[in-house]
Motif scaffolding. Structure first.
Motif, mmCIF file in Angstrom:
data_model
loop_
_atom_site.group_PDB
_atom_site.id
_atom_site.type_symbol
_atom_site.label_atom_id
_atom_site.label_comp_id
_atom_site.label_asym_id
_atom_site.label_seq_id
_atom_site.Cartn_x
_atom_site.Cartn_y
_atom_site.Cartn_z
ATOM 1 N N LEU A 185 0.360 -1.021 -0.288
ATOM 2 C CA LEU A 185 -0.183 -0.089 0.181
ATOM 3 C C LEU A 185 0.953 1.325 -0.124
ATOM 4 O O LEU A 185 0.782 2.501 -0.447
ATOM 5 C CB LEU A 185 -1.002 0.014 1.212
ATOM 6 N N GLN A 186 1.843 1.159 -0.086
ATOM 7 C CA GLN A 186 2.619 2.285 0.574
ATOM 8 C C GLN A 186 3.173 3.050 -0.825
ATOM 9 O O GLN A 186 3.912 4.154 -1.467
ATOM 10 C CB GLN A 186 4.251 1.533 1.704
ATOM 11 N N MET A 187 3.144 1.711 -1.606
ATOM 12 C CA MET A 187 3.535 1.667 -2.878
ATOM 13 C C MET A 187 2.440 2.171 -3.832
ATOM 14 O O MET A 187 3.215 3.138 -4.860
ATOM 15 C CB MET A 187 4.390 0.547 -3.197
ATOM 16 N N TYR A 188 1.932 1.753 -3.948
ATOM 17 C CA TYR A 188 0.866 2.315 -5.064
ATOM 18 C C TYR A 188 -0.418 2.442 -4.269
ATOM 19 O O TYR A 188 -1.409 3.348 -5.234
ATOM 20 C CB TYR A 188 0.078 1.187 -5.754
ATOM 21 N N ALA A 189 -0.897 2.547 -3.372
ATOM 22 C CA ALA A 189 -2.002 2.906 -2.775
ATOM 23 C C ALA A 189 -2.176 5.049 -2.285
ATOM 24 O O ALA A 189 -3.238 5.771 -2.170
ATOM 25 C CB ALA A 189 -2.703 2.065 -1.964
ATOM 26 N N ASN A 190 -0.681 4.805 -1.729
ATOM 27 C CA ASN A 190 -0.776 6.465 -1.819
ATOM 28 C C ASN A 190 -0.538 7.342 -3.356
ATOM 29 O O ASN A 190 0.529 6.927 -4.039
ATOM 30 C CB ASN A 190 0.627 6.280 -0.908
ATOM 31 N N LYS A 191 -1.151 8.023 -3.123
ATOM 32 C CA LYS A 191 -1.302 8.610 -4.720
ATOM 33 C C LYS A 191 0.118 9.699 -4.278
ATOM 34 O O LYS A 191 0.268 9.618 -5.956
ATOM 35 C CB LYS A 191 -1.882 10.534 -4.400
ATOM 36 N N THR A 192 0.683 10.196 -3.661
ATOM 37 C CA THR A 192 1.491 11.287 -4.134
ATOM 38 C C THR A 192 3.141 10.038 -3.940
ATOM 39 O O THR A 192 3.893 10.575 -5.409
ATOM 40 C CB THR A 192 2.242 11.316 -2.761
ATOM 41 N N VAL A 193 3.067 8.550 -3.307
ATOM 42 C CA VAL A 193 3.941 7.617 -4.072
ATOM 43 C C VAL A 193 4.024 8.028 -5.617
ATOM 44 O O VAL A 193 4.855 7.282 -6.151
ATOM 45 C CB VAL A 193 4.209 6.336 -2.817
ATOM 46 N N SER A 194 3.028 7.140 -5.458
ATOM 47 C CA SER A 194 2.337 6.695 -6.748
ATOM 48 C C SER A 194 2.658 7.831 -7.941
ATOM 49 O O SER A 194 2.735 7.517 -9.335
ATOM 50 C CB SER A 194 1.301 5.862 -6.972
ATOM 51 N N LYS A 195 2.712 9.261 -7.808
ATOM 52 C CA LYS A 195 3.009 10.519 -8.637
ATOM 53 C C LYS A 195 4.844 10.265 -8.936
ATOM 54 O O LYS A 195 5.392 9.696 -9.647
ATOM 55 C CB LYS A 195 2.844 11.057 -8.122
ATOM 56 N N GLN A 196 5.058 9.864 -7.899
ATOM 57 C CA GLN A 196 6.539 9.854 -8.263
ATOM 58 C C GLN A 196 7.437 9.111 -8.886
ATOM 59 O O GLN A 196 8.053 8.352 -9.518
ATOM 60 C CB GLN A 196 7.510 10.074 -6.184
ATOM 61 N N LEU A 197 6.271 7.335 -8.510
ATOM 62 C CA LEU A 197 7.106 6.216 -9.157
ATOM 63 C C LEU A 197 6.183 6.315 -10.890
ATOM 64 O O LEU A 197 7.499 6.305 -11.537
ATOM 65 C CB LEU A 197 5.999 5.549 -8.269
ATOM 66 N N TRP A 198 5.589 7.483 -10.760
ATOM 67 C CA TRP A 198 5.135 7.861 -12.654
ATOM 68 C C TRP A 198 6.205 8.518 -13.362
ATOM 69 O O TRP A 198 6.475 8.149 -14.071
ATOM 70 C CB TRP A 198 3.856 8.182 -12.403
ATOM 71 N N GLU A 199 6.646 9.176 -12.327
ATOM 72 C CA GLU A 199 7.529 10.410 -12.991
ATOM 73 C C GLU A 199 8.366 9.477 -13.323
ATOM 74 O O GLU A 199 9.331 9.784 -14.129
ATOM 75 C CB GLU A 199 7.897 11.284 -11.767
ATOM 76 N N GLU A 200 9.611 8.212 -11.777
ATOM 77 C CA GLU A 200 10.411 8.305 -13.006
ATOM 78 C C GLU A 200 10.193 7.051 -14.191
ATOM 79 O O GLU A 200 11.592 7.043 -14.227
ATOM 80 C CB GLU A 200 10.668 6.973 -11.070
ATOM 81 N N HIS A 201 9.010 6.123 -14.246
ATOM 82 C CA HIS A 201 8.857 5.837 -14.923
ATOM 83 C C HIS A 201 9.255 6.673 -16.069
ATOM 84 O O HIS A 201 9.635 6.137 -17.040
ATOM 85 C CB HIS A 201 7.919 4.737 -14.921
ATOM 86 N N LYS A 202 8.358 7.708 -16.299
ATOM 87 C CA LYS A 202 8.353 8.342 -17.337
ATOM 88 C C LYS A 202 9.348 8.870 -18.287
ATOM 89 O O LYS A 202 10.422 8.781 -19.177
ATOM 90 C CB LYS A 202 7.515 9.704 -16.974
ATOM 91 N N ALA A 203 10.463 9.238 -16.761
ATOM 92 C CA ALA A 203 12.254 9.397 -17.248
ATOM 93 C C ALA A 203 12.311 8.573 -18.128
ATOM 94 O O ALA A 203 13.192 8.451 -19.050
ATOM 95 C CB ALA A 203 13.105 9.961 -16.186
ATOM 96 N N ILE A 204 12.594 7.351 -17.298
ATOM 97 C CA ILE A 204 12.947 6.418 -18.066
ATOM 98 C C ILE A 204 12.760 5.827 -19.909
ATOM 99 O O ILE A 204 13.522 5.270 -20.230
ATOM 100 C CB ILE A 204 12.722 4.864 -17.116
ATOM 101 N N PHE A 205 10.839 6.277 -19.829
ATOM 102 C CA PHE A 205 10.836 6.181 -20.777
ATOM 103 C C PHE A 205 11.252 6.858 -21.676
ATOM 104 O O PHE A 205 11.683 6.343 -23.005
ATOM 105 C CB PHE A 205 8.910 6.080 -20.990
ATOM 106 N N GLU A 206 11.567 7.726 -21.725
ATOM 107 C CA GLU A 206 11.319 9.609 -21.965
ATOM 108 C C GLU A 206 13.493 9.450 -23.151
ATOM 109 O O GLU A 206 13.859 9.310 -24.316
ATOM 110 C CB GLU A 206 11.619 10.555 -21.410
ATOM 111 N N ALA A 207 13.845 8.382 -22.020
ATOM 112 C CA ALA A 207 15.869 8.541 -22.114
ATOM 113 C C ALA A 207 14.731 7.319 -23.506
ATOM 114 O O ALA A 207 16.209 7.487 -24.212
ATOM 115 C CB ALA A 207 16.487 7.768 -21.047
#
Length: 237
Positions: A185-207
């Motif tokens: 739940l600390q990884m996915y259900a917390n919207k702040t954490v999940s937003k940071q995870l999305w931003e990290e995945h997005k940076a990987i994708f863009e590279a």
């Protein structure tokens, strides 16, 4: 397929054992498709997330193959497969998870550079769709977990190295088990954490999209460091 009804809520190991026995006994044949997740959930009288955990455990043991959008299939069993324990039987102690994280970093950081060099238009389209889905479901536990795993498996395929893909597939499945055992739940259900995870995945994708291997490696390194900190925070001492 014979089913024994389960009443306890924390029972994915029991479900995995039931299906494993039917595979070993030959009731479920190699290549046979398992009933859908919805049907299995109804038969076992458990939620979909519990059923997914059971299937992930069976996949980690090498007993089933899970094809996205198609379902789960029984694999041909070799003698060594039957003796493999459930990964979570290692009790997710701190040393075990640290070793798993180290292995994941070594594989996925290297894979990110390969993917940046070798990805094709189809790979980019698949990754972009996953990133879009992550953004649309920020804070949704089920979709967050599914999209995270799918992103890393798709990225493994984008490197077009079958050996690397198989190794990452195994590591990713085991990492999902570790995350479940350390309060996902600390990884996915917390919207702040999940937003940071999305931003990290997005940076990987863009590279990867821009074919920048060094940037892809650095983005993956930052992402895995974040995941490592969350996991270690909740590990059993």
């Amino acid at each position: 397929m014979d089913i024994q009804k389960i009443s306890s809520r924390k029972i994915y190991e029991v479900i995995a054992d039931q299906i494993k026995e039917q595979i070993i006994s030959g009731q479920l044949k190699p290549g046979e498709k398992l009933p859908s997740a919805k049907e299995l959930s109804e038969r076992f009288q458990v939620g979909r997330s519990t059923l997914r955990e059971a299937l992930s455990a069976l996949k980690a043991m090498g007993l089933v193959e899970i094809h996205q959008g198609e379902g789960s299939y029984v694999r041909s069993i070799e003698s060594q497969d039957v003796d493999l324990p459930l990964f979570d039987a290692l009790l997710m102690n701190r040393e075990t998870v640290i070793e798993l994280i180290e292995a994941r970093k070594a594989l996925e950081i290297s894979n990110a550079a390969l993917a940046a060099e070798k990805r094709n238009a189809e790979d980019i389209a698949k990754l972009e769709e996953i990133i879009r889905n992550m953004e649309n479901f920020l804070g949704n536990e089920q979709e967050g977990e599914r999209s995270d795993l799918l992103f890393h498996l798709t990225l493994a395929q984008a490197a077009h190295n079958s050996i690397m893909a198989r190794m990452i597939d195994s590591i990713s499945t085991q990492m999902q088990t570790a995350i479940r055992e350390t309060r996902r739940l600390q990884m996915y259900a917390n919207k702040t954490v999940s937003k940071q995870l999305w931003e990290e995945h997005k940076a990987i994708f863009e590279a990867i999209r821009d074919q920048e291997p060094a940037a892809a490696q650095e983005a993956m390194r930052r992402h895995l460091f974040h995941v490592e900190q969350v996991l270690l925070k909740f590990l059993k001492k």
